[in-house]
Design an enzyme around this catalytic site. Structure first.
Site, mmCIF file in Angstrom:
data_model
loop_
_atom_site.group_PDB
_atom_site.id
_atom_site.type_symbol
_atom_site.label_atom_id
_atom_site.label_comp_id
_atom_site.label_asym_id
_atom_site.label_seq_id
_atom_site.Cartn_x
_atom_site.Cartn_y
_atom_site.Cartn_z
ATOM 1 C CG ASP A 15 -2.309 -0.967 1.103
ATOM 2 O OD1 ASP A 15 -1.666 -1.354 0.253
ATOM 3 O OD2 ASP A 15 -2.582 -1.687 1.874
ATOM 4 C CE LYS A 65 -4.590 4.674 7.343
ATOM 5 N NZ LYS A 65 -4.360 3.430 7.683
ATOM 6 C CG ASP A 101 -4.320 3.764 -1.782
ATOM 7 O OD1 ASP A 101 -4.886 2.860 -1.403
ATOM 8 O OD2 ASP A 101 -4.608 4.728 -1.104
#
Length: 568
Positions: A261, A331, A497
């Site tokens: 990732d 995050k 992604d």
């Protein structure tokens, strides 16, 4: 452009790009998108099977009404017993109502999650004996690829991902570094993904860890340490594969999906397009011996600011320090900053994190009032982000300035991605009106929205930054797939992604990925190309009003080749 996805004619005909704009549909046919079609067809050609080990664990937990690994209980939580003095004691009544509200709220929150898991389990049981199942894809208007089937697919929740293995395994050998990358996958799923790659491998090989991992595989409902993992069911799927590999060694044919990732991919893209070396250091687009973690960096900054607030007597500051500000707390706010998120959305992300931590057994100290403490912390997070990510805001400001000029002329925005996919951003103003209808003999007057011929200037400005970044990550994914296919990879499991393949092919995938990003950003100024694409759409007298693309920094795109933690 039409009729793909399924062999059968029993299902509705699919468009390659999901759009309601028929003019755009016809326009897309005029573009040469061979690179796009090739990549999508390769991804669609990847076969999957149901992981029966994980399915058995889920079914047994479901039948026993267990909340396990993030999967909710099958039945609602029981309401608290009414106290015997509920009619005479106001305090007892108040306490009973408070507890009941909490249970009702929790049951309501779990309903949609329970329905989702029941559908996933139903589909997994239906397909568990198939040799291979496939997931056709459609693109959205930005070029992002999405699985057509709902619920059970590799872009769904972690429980659904854990139920899917590749139909074709590939032997792990010393030469292909499959053992190395399989071990890294386990550490990543556990949540031990911010240490060096060698430390992750050592973690997976540690005899003490191997002992409890084996116990979890042998009886996952009794030995439930696997639930402490960051991605519980995906970790359990890895544990089963790791134990099987340890029995066979080299030559073991692994079919587990192993993923690498990006480190906050949106910010990675901004650091590359602006050649921002300082931002690049934070998101692993500059070579480093250890992985950089921007989420933890911002979390540490927030903690320091909280300590200062404690000295000044700010409300909630000490409670937050006692509860703990984790990387998960910051995050989402950081991830979405490059997509145009605002100070206010930070509050929602903080509340979301508190709820998830509560589900994992970390009750917060704020009782029923979550909004005010979340708003307080969101302000500190927002300020900390601004201290570290100035280049992303500079890039967004440029994109939004261009979008506002175009929207003022009541025009859509067109640009072409580095793989030749044409993006068409158009947000019309919506007009609300009432309609009169009959329902079961009663007259109802609901409101409906319909598009007007005017452009929504606010949406055009707010939407361009996330849409541009998403179009770039799509282009990078499609180019990566084509390069990796030429290098011999046949199995792909990509979620925007996140890039997945067999353990035996991860090293080749990593090399292909870096090659794709270098090709895009070393040979193209994507912001200048965006400006030129828009410039061609505008009347000549407005072209000089477009802002210049931001100045570039000193980051060397070619150094991505040496960035071990770019995607890891």
């Amino acid at each position: 452009m039409r009729g793909g996805g399924y062999w059968t004619k029993e299902l509705p005909e699919l468009n390659f790009v999901k759009t309601r704009n028929q003019n755009l549909d016809r326009e897309l046919e005029q573009f040469d998108m061979k690179e796009v079609f090739d990549a999508v067809n390769v991804m669609q050609d990847t076969g999957y099977t149901i992981n029966k080990f994980i399915l058995n664990v889920m079914e047994e937990a479901w039948d026993k009404d267990l909340a396990i690994g993030g999967m909710p209980r099958r039945d609602d939580l029981p309401l608290p017993n009414k106290p015997h003095d509920i009619n005479d004691n106001a305090e007892s009544l108040r306490e009973y109502k408070t507890k009941s509200v909490i249970i009702h709220t929790e049951n309501a929150r779990m309903t949609s999650k329970r329905i989702l898991y029941s559908k996933i389990l139903w589909e997994a049981k239906k397909f568990k004996n198939y040799e291979a199942i496939y997931f056709p894809l459609q693109l959205d208007f930005r070029g992002r690829a999405y699985c057509v089937p709902a619920f059970l697919n590799y872009q769904s929740i972690t429980g659904a991902k854990a139920l899917l293995n590749f139909a074709e395994g590939k032997e792990i050998t010393k030469e292909n570094k499959g053992e190395f990358w399989l071990a890294v996958q386990g550490a990543n799923m556990w949540g031990n993904d911010k240490v060096s790659l060698n430390d992750r491998v050592a973690w997976a090989h540690d005899p003490q860890n191997m002992a409890w991992i084996t116990d979890c595989v042998e009886d996952p409902l009794v030995c439930r340490k696997w639930e402490d993992a960051s991605e519980p069911f995906q970790f359990l799927a890895w544990a089963h594969e790791w134990v099987e590999f340890s029995k066979v060694g080299y030559g073991f044919k692994s079919s587990l999906v192993c993923s690498i990732d990006g480190s906050c991919n949106g910010l990675q893209l901004y650091s590359l397009m602006l050649r921002d070396k300082e931002a690049g250091k934070l998101v692993n687009t500059v070579p480093s011996n250890t992985p950089q973690d921007i989420y933890q960096l911002v979390a540490d900054n927030v903690i320091e600011k909280l300590k200062q607030d404690v000295k000044e007597g700010a409300p909630y500051s000490q409670m937050w320090l006692d509860y703990g500000v984790k990387r998960s707390t910051t995050k989402r706010s950081i991830m979405t900053i490059c997509y145009g998120s605002t100070r206010y959305s930070c509050t929602d992300f903080v509340v979301e994190d508190m709820t998830k931590r509560k589900d994992k057994g970390e009750p917060h100290p704020f009782k029923t009032d979550m909004f005010r403490p979340a708003t307080y912390l969101a302000g500190i997070i927002w300020d900390s982000i601004g201290d570290n990510l100035k280049s992303a805001r500079e890039g967004m400001a440029f994109l939004q300035a261009v979008a506002r000029i175009v929207a003022k002329e009541q025009l859509p925005i067109h640009w072409v991605t580095p793989v030749g996919f044409p993006v068409h951003q158009s947000y019309p103003e919506m007009k609300s009106k009432r309609i009169k209808a009959m329902l079961m003999g009663e007259i109802i007057k609901p409101r409906i929205n319909e598009a007007t011929e005017k452009t929504d200037k606010l949406k055009m400005g707010n939407g361009v930054a996330p849409n541009f970044v998403h179009s770039l990550d799509s282009a990078a994914m499609l180019k990566t797939v084509n390069i990796a296919y030429k290098n011999g990879i046949r199995n792909f499991c990509n979620v925007h992604d996140s890039f997945g393949t067999n353990a035996a092919d991860v090293q080749t995938l990593s090399n292909s990925l870096k090659e794709a990003f270098i090709d895009i950003f070393a040979n193209t100024d994507v912001l200048e190309d965006f400006r030129n694409d828009v410039k061609r759409q505008l009347p000549e007298e407005l072209r000089d009003k477009l802002p210049e693309a931001p100045n570039k920094g000193e980051l060397k795109i070619e150094d991505l080749e040496f960035c071990d933690y770019f995607f890891a």
